[in-house]
Design an enzyme around this catalytic site. Sequence first.
Site, PDB file in Angstrom:
ATOM      1  N   LYS A   1      -7.636   8.247  -0.802  1.00 26.75           N
ATOM      2  CA  LYS A   1      -8.431   7.125  -0.348  1.00 26.75           C
ATOM      3  C   LYS A   1      -7.865   6.588   0.961  1.00 26.75           C
ATOM      4  CE  LYS A   1      -5.942   3.966  -0.455  1.00 26.75           C
ATOM      5  NZ  LYS A   1      -4.559   3.624  -0.054  1.00 26.75           N
TER       6      LYS A   1
ATOM      7  N   TYR B   1      -8.927  -1.376  -2.808  1.00 27.23           N
ATOM      8  CA  TYR B   1      -8.784  -1.558  -4.264  1.00 27.23           C
ATOM      9  C   TYR B   1      -9.606  -2.750  -4.757  1.00 27.23           C
ATOM     10  CZ  TYR B   1      -4.980   1.846  -4.327  1.00 27.23           C
ATOM     11  OH  TYR B   1      -4.249   2.992  -4.228  1.00 27.23           O
TER      12      TYR B   1
END
Length: 372
Positions: free
Chosen positions: A138, A223
């Site tokens: 990510k 996140y």
Amino acid sequence: MKSRRDFLHKVSAAAAALPFVPSLALADQKEGKEESYQGPVLRVAICGLGSYGTRVADAMQACTRAKLVGAISGTPSKLKEWQSKYGIPEKNCYNYENFDNIRNNPDIDAVYVITPNALHKPQAIRVAKAGKHVISEKPMALNAAEGQEMVDACKKANVKLLVGYRMHLEPKTLEIIRLRKAGEFGKTPFFQGLCGFKIGDPTQWRLDKKLAGGGSLMDIGIYAVNGSRYMLGEEPTWVTAQEVKTDPVKFKEGVDETITFQLGFPSGAVASCLSTYSMNNLDRFFLNGDKGFAEMWPSTGYGPIKAHTNKGEIEYPHVTHQTVQMDEMSDIILKGKKVEVPLDGEEGVKDLKIMDAIVEATKTGKKIPIKL
Ligand code: NDP
């Protein structure tokens, strides 16, 4: 001392109450490998032997359904070190110039790209063209358009594309999602995600727009973006956002230091989030409902994750996230397993669309609509 049987009993009791949890992986890793596993194993090469690549490689030593078999690096000495440390054969080692040759290597099924953000897209596309499955760290790319190119390239090459969203497989996270779905918290109109840390070395790639694609939002704020979606169980339809910069020397143009953002959801729920590179102690999720709440703190670090609800502590044994992740990814890729919170390329693109909108909102000061 607790016996293996006691442990497995505890784990399977927990897992029985918890249908989403990867139960075998929980048991495997506490007590060593599951000796009886006879099924297919995903043979993985890691691309980018840096700090996180090494963490994944170490964690993979406890996997049963995935195996580290190859390495791609720009640093010959690291390749040598990995060969002896992880038993990787010379024929499975590549550099950034020659790794397209992996297409001729029948002993590698997938490549896990763990390089700086800007390299994910070009490297993932090369892996796909070589006919191997792709796992990308990510953020999967620098923006949604790039992410979509990766999805399209993998579809065209008929290979799977997954994103290294380890929290999508984390037991306490999954338990909170299960409780929310079971109505334990009632309606959930509010989520708060606080994600950040004080970043050090000003010369690192994370503070270089060309390699990082941005600042804290790309790295750690993702996140909260992602957590808003799986905690509330809805997709956002608008965003507002504000950027604060106290150190324009360290955080140059296009590299955000701190962003606060708010996401709106169809039910009327809102998420209020903070992403920063200039404060510690920020790793907290809070989900509030009209019948109860859940709090995770720490919520996305390597663990142990701590979580409780209005009814008390959520207790599961700590699992090494990356071990569970790689075993589960093996099942997703090789057996077509469906997981509760998907982590495929399309999911990664959704997060990038939201992050594109957050950046636009910081620039324009406007409420930006989101269509996923
Ligand atoms: P590091 O800087 O520690 O490692 C990156 C590695 O990429 C380097 O060691 C190097 O390996 C390779 N590389 C290739 N080109 C470059 C370049 N131009 N500049 C720097 N390195 C280069 O970074 P991390 O391991 O911390 O992060 C890598 C990726 O993993 C990022 O996308 C990050 O977001 C993600 N990440 C994910 C985490 C998670 O929990 N899911 C946690 C931490 C990071 P080599 O010498 O072998 O070529």
